[in-house]
Enzyme design. Structure first.
Site, PDB file in Angstrom:
ATOM      1  N   LYS A  18       3.492 -12.560  19.142  1.00 44.40           N
ATOM      2  CA  LYS A  18       3.456 -13.355  20.604  1.00 44.40           C
ATOM      3  C   LYS A  18       4.283 -14.810  20.222  1.00 44.40           C
ATOM      4  CE  LYS A  18       0.577 -15.936  23.944  1.00 44.40           C
ATOM      5  NZ  LYS A  18      -0.006 -17.104  23.464  1.00 44.40           N
ATOM      6  N   TYR A  71     -14.607   1.473   9.664  1.00 44.52           N
ATOM      7  CA  TYR A  71     -13.193   1.643   9.770  1.00 44.52           C
ATOM      8  C   TYR A  71     -12.850   2.081  11.185  1.00 44.52           C
ATOM      9  CZ  TYR A  71      -8.670   4.071   8.401  1.00 44.52           C
ATOM     10  OH  TYR A  71      -7.348   4.447   8.447  1.00 44.52           O
ATOM     11  N   TYR A  94       1.773 -18.450   9.010  1.00 47.07           N
ATOM     12  CA  TYR A  94       2.701 -18.826  10.109  1.00 47.07           C
ATOM     13  C   TYR A  94       4.078 -18.508   9.202  1.00 47.07           C
ATOM     14  CZ  TYR A  94      -1.053 -21.514  12.246  1.00 47.07           C
ATOM     15  OH  TYR A  94      -2.181 -21.586  12.867  1.00 47.07           O
ATOM     16  N   ALA A 144      -0.741   0.334  12.962  1.00 46.29           N
ATOM     17  CA  ALA A 144      -1.187   1.562  12.370  1.00 46.29           C
ATOM     18  C   ALA A 144      -2.661   1.782  12.558  1.00 46.29           C
ATOM     19  CB  ALA A 144      -0.939   1.277  10.805  1.00 46.29           C
ATOM     20  N   GLN A 162      -1.938  -8.823  28.938  1.00 45.84           N
ATOM     21  CA  GLN A 162      -2.296 -10.160  29.436  1.00 45.84           C
ATOM     22  C   GLN A 162      -1.025 -11.220  29.028  1.00 45.84           C
ATOM     23  OE1 GLN A 162      -5.759 -12.091  28.423  1.00 45.84           O
ATOM     24  NE2 GLN A 162      -5.095 -14.194  28.545  1.00 45.84           N
ATOM     25  N   LYS A 184     -12.689  -6.810   9.148  1.00 46.16           N
ATOM     26  CA  LYS A 184     -12.295  -8.051   9.384  1.00 46.16           C
ATOM     27  C   LYS A 184     -10.759  -7.818   9.535  1.00 46.16           C
ATOM     28  CE  LYS A 184     -13.552 -11.834   7.367  1.00 46.16           C
ATOM     29  NZ  LYS A 184     -13.885 -12.914   6.357  1.00 46.16           N
ATOM     30  N   ASP A 203      -4.184 -13.075   2.279  1.00 48.82           N
ATOM     31  CA  ASP A 203      -5.305 -12.233   3.163  1.00 48.82           C
ATOM     32  C   ASP A 203      -4.852 -12.459   4.684  1.00 48.82           C
ATOM     33  OD1 ASP A 203      -7.309 -11.129   4.701  1.00 48.82           O
ATOM     34  OD2 ASP A 203      -8.564 -12.114   3.209  1.00 48.82           O
ATOM     35  N   TYR A 223      -3.223  -7.719  24.506  1.00 49.70           N
ATOM     36  CA  TYR A 223      -2.100  -8.391  24.490  1.00 49.70           C
ATOM     37  C   TYR A 223      -1.115  -7.826  25.334  1.00 49.70           C
ATOM     38  CZ  TYR A 223      -3.362 -12.266  21.079  1.00 49.70           C
ATOM     39  OH  TYR A 223      -4.118 -13.355  20.766  1.00 49.70           O
ATOM     40  N   GLY A 232       0.905  -1.182  -0.221  1.00 50.55           N
ATOM     41  CA  GLY A 232      -0.081   0.096   0.050  1.00 50.55           C
ATOM     42  C   GLY A 232       0.708   1.258   0.019  1.00 50.55           C
TER      43      GLY A 232
HETATM   44  P1  NAD Z   1      -3.612   1.730   1.393  1.00 52.40           P
HETATM   45  O1  NAD Z   1      -4.877   1.483   0.990  1.00 52.40           O
HETATM   46  O2  NAD Z   1      -2.426   2.371   0.341  1.00 52.40           O
HETATM   47  O3  NAD Z   1      -2.543   0.259   2.020  1.00 52.40           O
HETATM   48  C1  NAD Z   1      -3.406  -0.516   2.738  1.00 52.40           C
HETATM   49  C2  NAD Z   1      -2.596  -2.057   2.406  1.00 52.40           C
HETATM   50  O4  NAD Z   1      -3.297  -3.089   3.016  1.00 52.40           O
HETATM   51  C3  NAD Z   1      -2.916  -2.272   0.697  1.00 52.40           C
HETATM   52  O5  NAD Z   1      -1.969  -2.649   0.064  1.00 52.40           O
HETATM   53  C4  NAD Z   1      -3.848  -3.286   0.865  1.00 52.40           C
HETATM   54  O6  NAD Z   1      -3.957  -4.130  -0.330  1.00 52.40           O
HETATM   55  C5  NAD Z   1      -3.559  -4.148   2.127  1.00 52.40           C
HETATM   56  N1  NAD Z   1      -4.529  -5.029   2.907  1.00 52.40           N
HETATM   57  C6  NAD Z   1      -5.770  -4.453   3.126  1.00 52.40           C
HETATM   58  N2  NAD Z   1      -6.541  -5.719   3.606  1.00 52.40           N
HETATM   59  C7  NAD Z   1      -5.538  -6.508   3.408  1.00 52.40           C
HETATM   60  C8  NAD Z   1      -5.749  -8.157   3.805  1.00 52.40           C
HETATM   61  N3  NAD Z   1      -6.766  -8.437   4.512  1.00 52.40           N
HETATM   62  N4  NAD Z   1      -4.657  -8.625   4.096  1.00 52.40           N
HETATM   63  C9  NAD Z   1      -3.496  -8.114   3.279  1.00 52.40           C
HETATM   64  N5  NAD Z   1      -3.183  -7.077   2.995  1.00 52.40           N
HETATM   65  C10 NAD Z   1      -4.514  -6.177   3.089  1.00 52.40           C
HETATM   66  O7  NAD Z   1      -3.547   2.707   2.659  1.00 52.40           O
HETATM   67  P2  NAD Z   1      -2.404   3.276   3.408  1.00 52.40           P
HETATM   68  O8  NAD Z   1      -2.669   4.836   3.344  1.00 52.40           O
HETATM   69  O9  NAD Z   1      -1.291   2.984   3.089  1.00 52.40           O
HETATM   70  O10 NAD Z   1      -2.864   2.789   4.895  1.00 52.40           O
HETATM   71  C11 NAD Z   1      -1.916   2.037   5.648  1.00 52.40           C
HETATM   72  C12 NAD Z   1      -2.280   1.940   6.946  1.00 52.40           C
HETATM   73  O11 NAD Z   1      -1.993   3.127   7.735  1.00 52.40           O
HETATM   74  C13 NAD Z   1      -3.640   1.376   7.181  1.00 52.40           C
HETATM   75  O12 NAD Z   1      -3.963   0.667   8.300  1.00 52.40           O
HETATM   76  C14 NAD Z   1      -4.531   2.991   7.494  1.00 52.40           C
HETATM   77  O13 NAD Z   1      -5.465   2.454   8.360  1.00 52.40           O
HETATM   78  C15 NAD Z   1      -3.299   3.560   8.303  1.00 52.40           C
HETATM   79  N6  NAD Z   1      -3.694   5.024   8.100  1.00 52.40           N
HETATM   80  C16 NAD Z   1      -3.246   5.737   7.230  1.00 52.40           C
HETATM   81  C17 NAD Z   1      -3.670   7.019   6.961  1.00 52.40           C
HETATM   82  C18 NAD Z   1      -3.128   7.823   5.661  1.00 52.40           C
HETATM   83  O14 NAD Z   1      -3.243   9.143   5.868  1.00 52.40           O
HETATM   84  N7  NAD Z   1      -2.385   7.275   4.838  1.00 52.40           N
HETATM   85  C19 NAD Z   1      -4.221   7.649   8.125  1.00 52.40           C
HETATM   86  C20 NAD Z   1      -4.393   7.078   9.276  1.00 52.40           C
HETATM   87  C21 NAD Z   1      -4.126   5.777   9.177  1.00 52.40           C
END
Ligand code: NAD
Ligand code: UDP
Length: 321
Positions: free
Chosen positions: A105, A145, A62, A114, A162, A91, A56, A159, A10
């Site tokens: 763990k 979200y 593992y 994040a 505990q 999810k 996913d 976690y 991402g």
């Molecule tokens: P993004 O959508 O570009 O990246 C998220 C990545 O997670 C993607 O590559 C997606 O394919 C992957 N992903 C989603 N569900 C998945 C799953 N079940 N299994 C495997 N991979 C999965 O978003 P981002 O901006 O890079 O955000 C990354 C993290 O940072 C997120 O958790 C988001 O909540 C957090 N965040 C980002 C911002 C921001 O401004 N960019 C702000 C607050 C929080």
């Protein structure tokens, strides 16, 4: 060190993978590309210390080799993305976080979550300190979200208490920069793409809602510093210069030299009216504050978007909706 990063393909995850490889670490990236892009990690795949697992993370995983850090970034993050995938978003915030904590763990690894400023919902205090509990609609469109991230924080602290897992929780405020998807729907990518392609800039409502925008390099530096400090969080990271959406639209038109006009569109539901981090804790703990001005960060982002547009792209570009 050996570091597992979920969501590594991402926007933020790919910057983090690059930074950690640059610091000499081994990086295992897990992603299912639901909102990420393979092209974000194409160049990283050439590095021998990088490996990619298409998976996913809501399903068990593992890893045989001993991990030092598990960093959980996987989650749709743009309102447009999580409104399209509300169940997958819940999810990955809940089951995905549980799986990552289980991995941490098993490996006695440090765990990073994040989290997001969205845990504050539509805040009634500004700027938002970490001690603020937030104002979230538990059944609203954004709840998939917001509430998933709140559950992820709760699970992380369970976690921590505990199982004595060494955890770090960061509440990330709006961050932008190269490697954002053109059509991810976030305001910065929408406006830059629209301005560069001569389309109207879609300002929602009257454009008087505010955000504070942090350039990605500053955020990554803050995260890496936080990993080295003995404090579980939560910790706000972001930028404090607060601007309205309309001000941002005008700034992007000026910086791109675009002839695009501004069009006013309906506001999405439960859109937070203002957002600005209280960064006193980050300053005290990490000696950190963002260095990049909004103008400089936007210029760098525009340059990247221009280059990508000029490359003609291997993948399909769709207009933001
Ligand atoms: P993004 O959508 O570009 O990246 C998220 C990545 O997670 C993607 O590559 C997606 O394919 C992957 N992903 C989603 N569900 C998945 C799953 N079940 N299994 C495997 N991979 C999965 O978003 P981002 O901006 O890079 O955000 C990354 C993290 O940072 C997120 O958790 C988001 O909540 C957090 N965040 C980002 C911002 C921001 O401004 N960019 C702000 C607050 C929080
Ligand atoms: N926004 C806008 N036009 C767009 C996209 C977003 O006016 O094309 C507004 C949105 O309503 C919100 C702000 O910009 O007030 C930031 O939205 P974004 O989706 O980037 O992230 P959020 O902070 O809401 O998660």
């Amino acid at each position: 060190m050996k570091i597992l990063i979920t969501g590594g393909a991402g926007f933020l995850g790919s910057h983090l993978c690059r930074a950690l490889l640059g610091n000499g670490h081994r990086v295992i990236c897990v992603d299912n590309f639901i909102t990420g892009q393979e092209k974000n990690i194409e160049e990283l795949k050439r590095n021998k210390r990088f490996s990619f697992i298409y998976h996913d993370i809501t399903k068990s995983l593992y890893i045989e080799e001993r991990l030092d850090w598990v960093m959980h970034f996987a989650s749709p993050a743009s309102p447009k993305d999580y409104l399209k995938h509300p169940i997958k978003t819940i999810k990955v915030g809940t089951l995905g976080t549980h799986n990552c904590l289980g991995i941490a763990k098993a490996h006695q690894a440090r765990f990073f979550l994040a989290s997001t400023s969205e845990v504050y919902g539509d805040p009634l205090v500004s700027p938002q300190p970490e001690t603020y509990w937030g104002n979230v609609n538990p059944i609203g469109e954004r709840s998939c979200y917001d509430e998933a991230k709140r559950a992820a924080e709760a699970m992380t602290f369970a976690y921590f208490r505990q199982h004595k897992i060494n955890v770090r929780v960061v509440r990330i405020f709006n961050t932008y920069g190269p490697c954002m998807r053109f059509n991810d729907g976030r305001v910065m990518s929408n406006f830059i793409y629209q301005a560069l392609t001569g389309k109207e800039l879609t300002v929602y409502g009257e454009g008087n809602y505010t955000r504070s925008f942090c350039y990605v390099d500053d955020l990554i530096e803050g995260i890496l510093r936080f990993m080295e400090v003995d404090y579980p969080g939560p910790l706000n990271l972001g930028a404090t210069y607060e601007c309205t959406v309309l001000e941002l639209a005008k700034k992007i038109i000026a910086l791109t030299g675009s002839k695009s006009k501004i069009v006013f569109c309906p506001l999405p539901s439960d859109d937070p009216k203002q957002r600005k981090p209280d960064l006193r804790l980050a300053k005290k703990l990490l000696g950190w504050k963002p260095k990049t001005s909004l103008t400089d960060g936007i210029k760098k982002t525009i340059d990247w978007f221009k280059e990508e547009l000029e490359k003609g792209r291997k993948f399909q570009i769709r207009s933001p909706q």
